[in-house]
Design a protein around this motif. Structure first.
Motif, short mmCIF file in Angstrom:
data_model
loop_
_atom_site.label_atom_id
_atom_site.label_comp_id
_atom_site.label_asym_id
_atom_site.label_seq_id
_atom_site.Cartn_x
_atom_site.Cartn_y
_atom_site.Cartn_z
N PHE A 69 -2.66 -7.40 2.21
CA PHE A 69 -2.98 -8.65 1.52
C PHE A 69 -3.69 -9.64 2.44
CE2 PHE A 69 -1.53 -13.01 0.42
CZ PHE A 69 -2.23 -13.16 -0.76
N LEU A 70 -3.37 -9.62 3.73
CA LEU A 70 -4.00 -10.54 4.69
C LEU A 70 -5.43 -10.15 5.02
CD1 LEU A 70 -1.03 -11.19 7.14
CD2 LEU A 70 -2.03 -12.81 5.52
N GLY A 71 -5.88 -9.00 4.52
CA GLY A 71 -7.28 -8.60 4.71
C GLY A 71 -7.58 -8.10 6.11
N THR A 72 -6.61 -7.46 6.76
CA THR A 72 -6.81 -6.97 8.12
C THR A 72 -7.55 -5.64 8.16
OG1 THR A 72 -4.70 -5.79 8.13
CG2 THR A 72 -4.69 -8.09 8.86
N GLU A 73 -7.61 -4.93 7.04
CA GLU A 73 -8.20 -3.59 6.97
C GLU A 73 -7.46 -2.60 7.87
OE1 GLU A 73 -12.43 -3.36 7.20
OE2 GLU A 73 -12.74 -5.21 6.07
N PHE A 74 -6.19 -2.87 8.11
CA PHE A 74 -5.36 -1.96 8.89
C PHE A 74 -4.93 -0.76 8.06
CE2 PHE A 74 -0.89 -0.83 10.01
CZ PHE A 74 -1.15 -0.19 11.21
N CYS A 75 -4.66 -0.98 6.79
CA CYS A 75 -4.08 0.08 5.98
C CYS A 75 -4.65 0.07 4.56
CB CYS A 75 -2.56 -0.05 5.92
SG CYS A 75 -1.99 -1.68 5.35
N THR A 76 -4.58 1.24 3.93
CA THR A 76 -5.02 1.41 2.55
C THR A 76 -4.04 2.33 1.85
OG1 THR A 76 -7.34 1.22 3.21
CG2 THR A 76 -6.89 2.12 1.03
N LYS A 77 -3.59 1.94 0.68
CA LYS A 77 -2.68 2.80 -0.08
C LYS A 77 -3.49 3.83 -0.85
CE LYS A 77 -0.38 1.43 -3.76
NZ LYS A 77 0.58 0.73 -4.63
N GLU A 78 -3.23 5.10 -0.56
CA GLU A 78 -3.97 6.19 -1.19
C GLU A 78 -3.28 6.70 -2.45
OE1 GLU A 78 -4.50 9.10 1.91
OE2 GLU A 78 -6.46 8.26 2.41
N ALA A 79 -1.98 6.61 -2.51
CA ALA A 79 -1.24 7.11 -3.67
C ALA A 79 0.06 6.33 -3.79
CB ALA A 79 -0.96 8.61 -3.54
N GLY A 80 0.61 6.34 -5.00
CA GLY A 80 1.87 5.64 -5.22
C GLY A 80 1.78 4.71 -6.41
N PRO A 81 2.89 4.10 -6.79
CA PRO A 81 2.90 3.20 -7.95
C PRO A 81 2.05 1.96 -7.72
CG PRO A 81 4.98 3.10 -6.75
CD PRO A 81 4.22 4.23 -6.16
N ASP A 82 1.28 1.62 -8.73
CA ASP A 82 0.45 0.41 -8.68
C ASP A 82 1.07 -0.60 -9.64
OD1 ASP A 82 -1.44 -1.55 -8.65
OD2 ASP A 82 -3.12 -0.30 -9.26
N TRP A 83 2.00 -1.40 -9.11
CA TRP A 83 2.74 -2.32 -9.96
C TRP A 83 1.84 -3.40 -10.55
CZ3 TRP A 83 6.83 0.38 -10.36
CH2 TRP A 83 7.40 1.02 -9.27
N ARG B 189 -8.51 -10.06 12.88
CA ARG B 189 -8.17 -10.58 11.56
C ARG B 189 -6.76 -11.19 11.56
NH1 ARG B 189 -12.50 -9.19 11.76
NH2 ARG B 189 -12.54 -11.36 12.39
N LEU B 190 -5.87 -10.59 12.34
CA LEU B 190 -4.53 -11.16 12.45
C LEU B 190 -4.58 -12.53 13.13
CD1 LEU B 190 -2.52 -7.98 13.50
CD2 LEU B 190 -2.20 -9.29 11.40
#
Length: 793
Positions: A450-464, A488-489
């Motif tokens: 959410f902070l826009g760091t581009e550290f991680c991306t969710k590839e699969a899982g529930p999209d609430w 970015r942090l």
């Protein structure tokens, strides 16, 4: 005349080097460098040992001098960088000053510490540099990351372009390696310095003063001259280490006075850096490319290897074979042996003592590719470049300037066993329902994303947030750490000292920008806050949603709010919600608010009809879950009132009628009656048949199977249609039947087959080609004619 001018130019260069630049008997010695050059660092060490300066002045922002002890600490492991950021109006500017183990600037700092003499940066600060330049300059306009080591002027001069052409080098980097890296380490230091100064001097002469001023070079050099003058009043032996492009500018005596605009509140932090980001080929124009390769050469030079480039090439060929085999490529040791032999041959052809980075690449391209390069054969050279660039990441010694949010991020990553010591892409699979620690890790990753760091991306899982894949019980994340993430942090540190605090503050500021009546967006932020584990913010958001619901008069917005709140209620155990009574009460309130708006939808926006019909279905499902009859009765009353409107859009009529039939408020045959009114009505009304069926099938596809008359009437309508009307209606009919699954389509095929006295198999058989049909028809006509001639028919 050309040769005379050339001699005069060289005489001028020789005089400057001997009398002004590199006279070790003078108070000030200038050492011109190229950033990230092992050869420059090698000869710089020699110069420091021979000259024994009392202070070393280095090209670099002078507002960074307080970071020198951190950069030279034993725990600091390059690549590292100094991060600069400041805001001017609405725009933000950031810049990086990277250091590698063999960067001349870093070597100068380390040597100064070892000899216990001071070292200082003397260049203009990044913010002051941009603010002091003309407002229209390109650098000022760019709102993007920049490296402080920008060598566009040096590498892009006409002199360098002509020299590359004359020496048959592909680019400036190949030219530099050939002249200064491979051959330069074998030259006496004085001769090496003279060559570097000559190249930079002749490149600089390709630009006029207006260009140099517009690029900010003149004001920077004036500032550095002032710092050198201040040092001369205190020290007898001063070594000045700057980019070679600026060395001549420091020797010039200009009377022009420049007004420097000081920048307040410029953020300056030491931070980790990566080989990939330090590599010039990645767009930073920050010095030498293939940074890991040249670090290997530098290490070999440190071990007094006589042929450091050949030693490095041998190491990389061995790594290349191993890496390619790990990737499933078929390579042999013989290919590596052939490549090593080619390196020596290419070096001789190009008049080099050893083969460097470009000979290594050319030999791999020849020995491993064996033919035309294509996507299928590009793996060896691509893998080699990955190895030559490197995947490592540096380390900064603990310090008081460590940004709290960065420290919190690293400690949390360590707690959740997230690898941030390399730049490779990693995968993390989280069991959301099975392990509490995995739920906490999910919340952390959601905050970082959410902070826009581009550290991680969710590839699969529930999209609430979008109500998709909510039946999944695992999340799969891809993550990779780099200095960009750290930068970015640092930028996000304005929101809070921890990742969780920053995410909460940022979300709260976004919430303030929403119109008060948009309850669905506030509910979405509430869900996001819960997903990220922001309990305190969730409390404030809940109160805001309650207030917004009571002011929200839009049916669709209320339905979206209800859907979001329903997800929160359904997943209350996963989200760790304890006080659910208030949530249940709010769900009921939103339900009644939305249902109360149904009777007002008699003349909606036509574009909103599909979404309104979807929400009818959703409210119907919610009403079935409620035990109180009152909630069901008000829903029925509202739908009956709406259905009585004669001008109700066909899609809404179909959805409302189907729901009322399901609830027993209408006879099931009413569906067919209303359908027949469309199918056999006026031509204009007939065109709305598909929209009506769309609404019916959205709620209950079984009506088509329970009542054969719908299908029969639809067939009769299609028979009556003219060609143009049929083409107009077909896309809408296809959309209406898109709700049916494979099994239902098979059942529907049987019904259609029975209607035409055939089987589903025959109807689903491949269509006969038109030429075959034409020949069959011609044959049939001939047979009929022959039978008629013999009176057989």
């Amino acid at each position: 005349m050309g040769s005379v001018l050339q001699r005069e130019e060289m005489d001028q260069i020789n005089r400057l080097v001997e009398q002004e630049v590199y006279d070790l008997a003078k108070q000030v010695v200038y050492f011109p460098i190229r950033h990230h050059s092992p050869a420059c660092a090698f000869h710089l060490q020699k110069t420091i040992a021979e000259y024994e300066p009392q202070i070393i002045l280095i090209e670099g922002p002078d507002n960074s001098n307080h970071l020198i002890p951190i950069l030279t600490a034993e725990q600091t492991k390059p690549p590292v960088s100094i991060y600069y950021a400041y805001a001017s109006g609405e725009k933000k500017y950031v810049c990086y000053f990277p250091f590698l183990t063999y960067s001349p600037e870093y070597v100068a700092l380390v040597e100064a510490k070892r000899r216990e003499i001071p070292a200082a940066f003397i260049d203009l600060g990044y913010g002051s540099r941009l603010e002091s330049m003309e407002d229209g300059h390109d650098l000022k306009k760019q709102n993007q990351k920049l490296s402080y080591h920008d060598e566009r002027m040096l590498a892009g001069s006409q002199f360098i372009a002509r020299l590359c052409e004359t020496m048959r080098c592909r680019n400036f980097d190949e030219l530099w390696e050939r002249v200064f890296e491979v051959e330069g380490i074998r030259k006496p230091t004085r001769e090496f310095v003279k060559d570097v100064f000559a190249y930079c001097y002749l490149s600089r002469k390709c630009y006029d003063d207006a260009t140099l001023e517009a690029e900010g070079d003149l004001i920077r050099e004036a500032h550095m001259r002032q710092k050198i003058a201040e040092a001369k009043a205190k020290y007898q032996k001063i070594l000045v280490v700057t980019g070679g492009f600026h060395t001549y500018g420091l020797l010039e005596s200009r009377k022009t006075a420049y007004k420097i605009q000081k920048v307040k509140d410029e953020k300056i932090y030491p931070m980790v850096y990566t080989y990939q980001e330090a590599d010039q080929l990645n767009g930073y124009a920050s010095g030498m490319p293939y940074v890991h390769y040249y670090e290997t050469v530098w290490n070999a030079m440190g071990k007094k290897e006589q042929t450091p480039f050949s030693k490095s090439a041998l190491s990389y060929l061995a790594q290349l074979v191993k890496r390619l085999r790990e990737k499933g490529e078929i390579v042999s040791t013989a290919d590596a042996i052939e490549a090593y032999s080619l390196i020596s041959g290419l070096a001789v052809m190009r008049e080099k003592s050893e083969g460097g980075a470009y000979e290594l690449q050319d030999s791999v391209l020849s020995a491993f590719t064996k033919g035309e390069r294509s996507i299928a054969t590009a793996k060896p050279i691509e893998t080699l470049r990955e190895l030559m660039t490197g995947e490592g990441i540096g380390e900064v010694a603990p310090n008081d300037l460590d940004v709290p949010i960065v420290r919190d991020f690293k400690e949390t990553c360590k707690a959740f066993k997230l690898t941030i010591t390399t730049t490779g892409r990693n995968q993390k699979v989280l069991e959301l329902y099975a392990k509490r620690s995995h739920r906490e890790a999910s919340r952390f990753l959601h905050c970082v994303h959410f902070l826009g760091t581009e550290f991680c991306t969710k590839e699969a899982g529930p999209d609430w947030l979008n109500d998709k894949y909510v039946n999944l019980v695992r999340e799969t994340w891809r993550y990779s750490y780099s200095s960009y993430v750290e930068a970015r942090l640092i930028e996000a540190s304005v929101y809070g000292g921890t990742v969780k605090e920053a995410a909460a503050q940022k979300l709260e500021e976004m919430m303030k920008e929403l119109p008060q009546h948009q309850s669905h967006m506030l509910a979405k932020w509430l869900l996001m806050a819960v997903v990220m584990g922001l309990e305190k913010l969730g409390e404030r958001l809940f109160a805001a949603v309650v207030s917004a619901v009571r002011e929200d008069g839009h049916f669709l917005s209320l339905c979206k709010t209800l859907k979001t709140l329903s997800i929160l209620h359904e997943q209350r155990r996963l989200f760790g919600l304890t006080d659910t009574a208030r949530l249940e009460s709010l769900v009921d309130e939103v339900y009644y608010q939305a249902v109360a708006k149904i009777s007002e939808l008699s003349s909606p926006n036509p574009d909103e009809c599909p979404e309104i019909a979807e929400q009818f279905k959703f409210l119907y499902m919610i009403s079935e879950q409620k035990q109180a009859e009152a909630s069901r009765d008000i829903f029925l009353d509202q739908l009956e009132t709406l259905l009585a409107v004669p001008t109700l859009p066909a899609m809404l009529e179909g959805a409302a009628a189907a729901i009322l039939c399901n609830l027993g408020a209408l006879e099931r045959g009413e569906i067919s009656v209303r359908a027949r009114a469309y199918m056999f009505g006026t031509p204009e009304k007939m065109q709305h048949t598909a929209a009506y069926l769309h609404g019916v099938f959205l709620v209950g596809r079984d009506y088509l199977f329970d009542d054969d008359s719908i299908l029969s009437d639809l067939n009769q309508m299609i028979i009556r249609l003219d060609y143009d009307s049929f083409l107009q209606l077909v896309p809408q009919l296809r959309l209406a039947f898109a709700f049916f699954g494979p099994m239902e389509i098979s059942m529907l095929a049987e019904k259609v087959g029975a209607l035409f006295e055939t089987t589903a198999e025959e109807m689903t058989a491949p269509a006969v080609a038109e030429p075959v049909l034409q020949r069959a028809r011609l044959l049939d006509d001939r047979i009929r004619g022959e039978f008629a001639r013999w009176n057989l028919i």
